[in-house]
Design an enzyme around this catalytic site. Structure first.
Site, PDB file in Angstrom:
ATOM      1  N   TYR A  24      55.378  27.299  20.600  1.00 54.53           N
ATOM      2  CA  TYR A  24      54.143  26.645  21.057  1.00 54.53           C
ATOM      3  C   TYR A  24      52.967  27.614  20.960  1.00 54.53           C
ATOM      4  O   TYR A  24      51.894  27.283  20.461  1.00 54.53           O
ATOM      5  CB  TYR A  24      54.339  26.191  22.503  1.00 54.53           C
ATOM      6  CG  TYR A  24      53.140  25.599  23.189  1.00 54.53           C
ATOM      7  CD1 TYR A  24      52.430  26.336  24.136  1.00 54.53           C
ATOM      8  CD2 TYR A  24      52.736  24.296  22.937  1.00 54.53           C
ATOM      9  CE1 TYR A  24      51.339  25.792  24.791  1.00 54.53           C
ATOM     10  CE2 TYR A  24      51.648  23.737  23.583  1.00 54.53           C
ATOM     11  CZ  TYR A  24      50.960  24.501  24.510  1.00 54.53           C
ATOM     12  OH  TYR A  24      49.863  23.969  25.157  1.00 54.53           O
TER      13      TYR A  24
ATOM     14  N   LYS B  33      49.447  27.365  18.849  1.00 52.88           N
ATOM     15  CA  LYS B  33      48.121  27.437  19.475  1.00 52.88           C
ATOM     16  C   LYS B  33      47.292  28.589  18.892  1.00 52.88           C
ATOM     17  O   LYS B  33      46.082  28.453  18.698  1.00 52.88           O
ATOM     18  CB  LYS B  33      48.264  27.579  20.989  1.00 52.88           C
ATOM     19  CG  LYS B  33      48.738  26.314  21.688  1.00 52.88           C
ATOM     20  CD  LYS B  33      47.734  25.184  21.530  1.00 52.88           C
ATOM     21  CE  LYS B  33      48.126  23.931  22.294  1.00 52.88           C
ATOM     22  NZ  LYS B  33      47.142  22.837  22.127  1.00 52.88           N
TER      23      LYS B  33
ATOM     24  N   SER C  26      46.518  27.830  25.591  1.00 64.20           N
ATOM     25  CA  SER C  26      47.191  28.078  26.861  1.00 64.20           C
ATOM     26  C   SER C  26      47.374  29.581  27.010  1.00 64.20           C
ATOM     27  O   SER C  26      47.389  30.305  26.009  1.00 64.20           O
ATOM     28  CB  SER C  26      48.564  27.393  26.851  1.00 64.20           C
ATOM     29  OG  SER C  26      49.306  27.754  27.995  1.00 64.20           O
ATOM     30  N   SER C  27      47.530  30.035  28.237  1.00 68.93           N
ATOM     31  CA  SER C  27      47.629  31.487  28.475  1.00 68.93           C
ATOM     32  C   SER C  27      48.903  32.083  27.882  1.00 68.93           C
ATOM     33  O   SER C  27      49.032  33.304  27.779  1.00 68.93           O
ATOM     34  CB  SER C  27      47.579  31.768  29.983  1.00 68.93           C
ATOM     35  OG  SER C  27      48.621  31.070  30.649  1.00 68.93           O
ATOM     36  N   CYS C  28      49.839  31.240  27.428  1.00 72.71           N
ATOM     37  CA  CYS C  28      51.067  31.778  26.830  1.00 72.71           C
ATOM     38  C   CYS C  28      50.810  32.360  25.439  1.00 72.71           C
ATOM     39  O   CYS C  28      51.706  32.945  24.828  1.00 72.71           O
ATOM     40  CB  CYS C  28      52.145  30.698  26.754  1.00 72.71           C
ATOM     41  SG  CYS C  28      51.774  29.402  25.573  1.00 72.71           S
TER      42      CYS C  28
ATOM     43  N   ARG D  20      52.581  33.407  38.839  1.00 75.49           N
ATOM     44  CA  ARG D  20      51.804  32.464  38.037  1.00 75.49           C
ATOM     45  C   ARG D  20      50.468  32.167  38.704  1.00 75.49           C
ATOM     46  O   ARG D  20      50.328  32.237  39.931  1.00 75.49           O
ATOM     47  CB  ARG D  20      52.556  31.139  37.840  1.00 75.49           C
ATOM     48  CG  ARG D  20      53.828  31.263  37.003  1.00 75.49           C
ATOM     49  CD  ARG D  20      53.520  31.523  35.530  1.00 75.49           C
ATOM     50  NE  ARG D  20      54.735  31.546  34.729  1.00 75.49           N
ATOM     51  CZ  ARG D  20      55.465  32.638  34.516  1.00 75.49           C
ATOM     52  NH1 ARG D  20      55.134  33.788  35.101  1.00 75.49           N
ATOM     53  NH2 ARG D  20      56.546  32.591  33.738  1.00 75.49           N
TER      54      ARG D  20
ATOM     55  N   THR E 274      44.829  28.567  32.023  1.00 75.88           N
ATOM     56  CA  THR E 274      46.044  29.059  32.655  1.00 75.88           C
ATOM     57  C   THR E 274      46.956  27.857  32.956  1.00 75.88           C
ATOM     58  O   THR E 274      46.679  26.741  32.524  1.00 75.88           O
ATOM     59  CB  THR E 274      45.695  29.794  33.966  1.00 75.88           C
ATOM     60  OG1 THR E 274      46.857  30.451  34.460  1.00 75.88           O
ATOM     61  CG2 THR E 274      45.159  28.823  35.014  1.00 75.88           C
TER      62      THR E 274
ATOM     63  N   GLY F 239      43.789  12.867  22.849  1.00 72.07           N
ATOM     64  CA  GLY F 239      44.768  13.153  23.893  1.00 72.07           C
ATOM     65  C   GLY F 239      44.309  12.676  25.260  1.00 72.07           C
ATOM     66  O   GLY F 239      44.623  13.278  26.276  1.00 72.07           O
TER      67      GLY F 239
ATOM     68  N   HIS G 209      56.364  21.206  34.149  1.00 69.77           N
ATOM     69  CA  HIS G 209      56.052  22.561  34.595  1.00 69.77           C
ATOM     70  C   HIS G 209      56.530  22.744  36.037  1.00 69.77           C
ATOM     71  O   HIS G 209      56.989  21.798  36.673  1.00 69.77           O
ATOM     72  CB  HIS G 209      54.549  22.804  34.491  1.00 69.77           C
ATOM     73  CG  HIS G 209      54.051  22.822  33.089  1.00 69.77           C
ATOM     74  ND1 HIS G 209      53.526  21.708  32.476  1.00 69.77           N
ATOM     75  CD2 HIS G 209      54.023  23.812  32.168  1.00 69.77           C
ATOM     76  CE1 HIS G 209      53.180  22.020  31.235  1.00 69.77           C
ATOM     77  NE2 HIS G 209      53.468  23.282  31.015  1.00 69.77           N
TER      78      HIS G 209
HETATM   79  O1  GFB Z   1      55.758  26.104  34.770  1.00 70.48           O
HETATM   80  P1  GFB Z   1      56.832  26.697  33.931  1.00 70.48           P
HETATM   81  O2  GFB Z   1      57.832  25.770  33.359  1.00 70.48           O
HETATM   82  O3  GFB Z   1      56.147  27.480  32.729  1.00 70.48           O
HETATM   83  O4  GFB Z   1      57.649  27.795  34.786  1.00 70.48           O
HETATM   84  P2  GFB Z   1      55.815  28.964  32.286  1.00 70.48           P
HETATM   85  C1  GFB Z   1      56.996  28.724  35.582  1.00 70.48           C
HETATM   86  C2  GFB Z   1      58.026  29.508  36.396  1.00 70.48           C
HETATM   87  O5  GFB Z   1      58.572  28.618  37.385  1.00 70.48           O
HETATM   88  C3  GFB Z   1      59.212  30.045  35.594  1.00 70.48           C
HETATM   89  C4  GFB Z   1      59.974  28.762  37.415  1.00 70.48           C
HETATM   90  O6  GFB Z   1      59.528  31.342  36.039  1.00 70.48           O
HETATM   91  C5  GFB Z   1      60.341  29.077  35.971  1.00 70.48           C
HETATM   92  O7  GFB Z   1      61.615  29.660  35.907  1.00 70.48           O
HETATM   93  N1  GFB Z   1      60.583  27.535  37.929  1.00 70.48           N
HETATM   94  C6  GFB Z   1      61.306  27.457  39.082  1.00 70.48           C
HETATM   95  C7  GFB Z   1      60.545  26.309  37.376  1.00 70.48           C
HETATM   96  N2  GFB Z   1      61.767  26.204  39.271  1.00 70.48           N
HETATM   97  C8  GFB Z   1      61.304  25.458  38.234  1.00 70.48           C
HETATM   98  C9  GFB Z   1      61.467  24.085  37.872  1.00 70.48           C
HETATM   99  O8  GFB Z   1      62.116  23.283  38.548  1.00 70.48           O
HETATM  100  N3  GFB Z   1      60.858  23.667  36.727  1.00 70.48           N
HETATM  101  C10 GFB Z   1      60.106  24.540  35.942  1.00 70.48           C
HETATM  102  N4  GFB Z   1      59.509  24.050  34.836  1.00 70.48           N
HETATM  103  N5  GFB Z   1      59.948  25.860  36.248  1.00 70.48           N
HETATM  104  C11 GFB Z   1      54.903  27.629  30.205  1.00 70.48           C
HETATM  105  C12 GFB Z   1      55.004  27.691  28.703  1.00 70.48           C
HETATM  106  O9  GFB Z   1      55.571  28.761  30.711  1.00 70.48           O
HETATM  107  O10 GFB Z   1      53.550  27.671  30.644  1.00 70.48           O
HETATM  108  C13 GFB Z   1      54.173  26.590  28.086  1.00 70.48           C
HETATM  109  O11 GFB Z   1      56.377  27.520  28.342  1.00 70.48           O
HETATM  110  C14 GFB Z   1      52.736  26.622  28.623  1.00 70.48           C
HETATM  111  O12 GFB Z   1      54.143  26.753  26.697  1.00 70.48           O
HETATM  112  C15 GFB Z   1      52.792  26.581  30.145  1.00 70.48           C
HETATM  113  O13 GFB Z   1      52.086  27.769  28.227  1.00 70.48           O
HETATM  114  C16 GFB Z   1      51.403  26.634  30.742  1.00 70.48           C
HETATM  115  O14 GFB Z   1      54.576  29.385  32.974  1.00 70.48           O
HETATM  116  O15 GFB Z   1      56.968  29.880  32.431  1.00 70.48           O
END
Ligand code: GFB
Length: 309
Positions: free
Chosen positions: A137, A141, A108-110, A210, A165, A11, A180
């Site tokens: 996912y 993991k 991952s922390s999820c 986060r 994280t 990767g 993300h």
């Molecule tokens: O980073 P993110 O997509 O992942 O979202 P998670 C984090 C937070 O940011 C959520 C908000 O509450 C989203 O609703 N957010 C706000 C946004 N605006 C945006 C945007 O424009 N794009 C995105 N993507 N989020 C992931 C897991 O969860 O964390 C994966 O689904 C992995 O499997 C990753 O573990 C590290 O933190 O919610």
């Protein structure tokens, strides 16, 4: 692990893999085995077994996988669970068969329960229901962790598991549907500034919290663990500090220089409300993150702008 040991980074073109290659090279490691997906499909068991038999890596960083933000995880569950399960099983089996000395697997922390006590200790694994948007996912993991622990228990295979994280940094995915949150905010606010848009839309309510680790710090931690950690137990990698998405928006707005309104679209999912890691285990080994969030975001924004030229 010596600087002339054959090291395979599975990767190596991704966010984590490319940071790891930078770190290994800067630390004087000269025999890196790197294969692009077009040359080695990590789901193809015979091709992977052939690669390990021929190249005989001694150390393996298994940082390959299908990754993405909350929307991608929620929209492509079949691909997220299948591809990650297959990559883990195929590489760990081939590595053990080929006599690899040590393998490091990243999750991952999820993987932790949606309502785990905060900060999240490693012992919380499998102690409650997962966050529905990323359970596919997460389960893949968790299966990877159990694969590593099973091969250690039955075969004495030295596989270790690091649980980072939320990550960010140069080489990240800036696609607004699959990325993300941090790269999405950088791109959204940058484009809104250029367009002099009165407002920029952010997903969710802004209240989730986060934790963010710069990918160079993660790469540093993975090398640290490969050199010093030989336990079956998983180990968290983070900063131990978190903030709300609303506060994150203010930092990114300042770095990008966007002056318009930030509007929250509560029609999009918030996901887990909080997932900050307890990092006392890796701290007790002597590791500390180096990059502050503000510095890391400034550095990532400069990198993003350099890709637009
Ligand atoms: O980073 P993110 O997509 O992942 O979202 P998670 C984090 C937070 O940011 C959520 C908000 O509450 C989203 O609703 N957010 C706000 C946004 N605006 C945006 C945007 O424009 N794009 C995105 N993507 N989020 C992931 C897991 O969860 O964390 C994966 O689904 C992995 O499997 C990753 O573990 C590290 O933190 O919610």
């Amino acid at each position: 692990m010596k600087t002339d040991s054959p090291i395979y980074v599975a990767g190596h073109t991704g966010l984590v893999g490319s940071a790891l290659v930078r770190t290994l090279r800067s630390q004087g490691y000269t025999r890196l085995l790197l294969r692009e997906r077009k040359d080695l499909d990590l789901i193809d068991q015979s091709a992977v077994a052939g690669f390990f038999e021929k190249e005989r890596p001694e150390y393996v960083f298994l940082v390959a996988g299908r990754v993405g933000g909350i929307h991608a995880n929620d929209s492509y569950p079949a691909e997220f669970i299948y591809e990650n399960l297959m990559i883990e099983a195929t590489v760990i089996q081939a590595a053990w068969r080929a006599g690899v000395k040590k393998l490091l697997f990243t999750g991952s922390s999820c993987i932790y329960p949606k309502l785990a006590p905060q900060p999240i200790k490693e012992e919380c694994l499998l102690s409650g229901p997962l966050e529905p948007t990323n359970e596919w996912y997460a389960l893949a993991k968790i299966a990877g962790i159990k694969l590593a622990q099973a091969y250690r228990k039955q075969h004495g295979f030295n596989a270790i598991c690091a649980m980072p994280t939320n990550l960010y940094g140069p080489g990240d995915n800036f696609d607004l549907k699959t990325s993300h949150v941090l790269p999405a905010l950088i791109r959204k606010f940058h484009e809104a500034r250029l367009a002099a848009a009165p407002e920029a839309v952010v997903w969710g309510t802004g209240t989730p919290r986060r934790e963010f680790l710069h990918v160079n710090d993660l790469a540093d931690a993975l090398l640290f663990l490969m050199l010093r950690y030989d336990q079956s137990g998983i180990i968290n990698v983070g900063t131990g500090q978190d903030l709300t998405i609303r506060d994150l928006c203010e930092i990114v707005r300042e770095v990008v220089g966007y002056k318009g309104r930030i509007v929250f679209d509560s029609g999009m999912p918030d996901g887990t409300l909080r997932k900050v890691l307890d990092i006392s285990r890796i701290r007790s080994l002597g590791w500390r993150p180096k990059t502050s969030l503000k510095e890391g975001i400034e550095q990532t924004y400069r990198w993003y702008c350099s890709t637009l030229q």
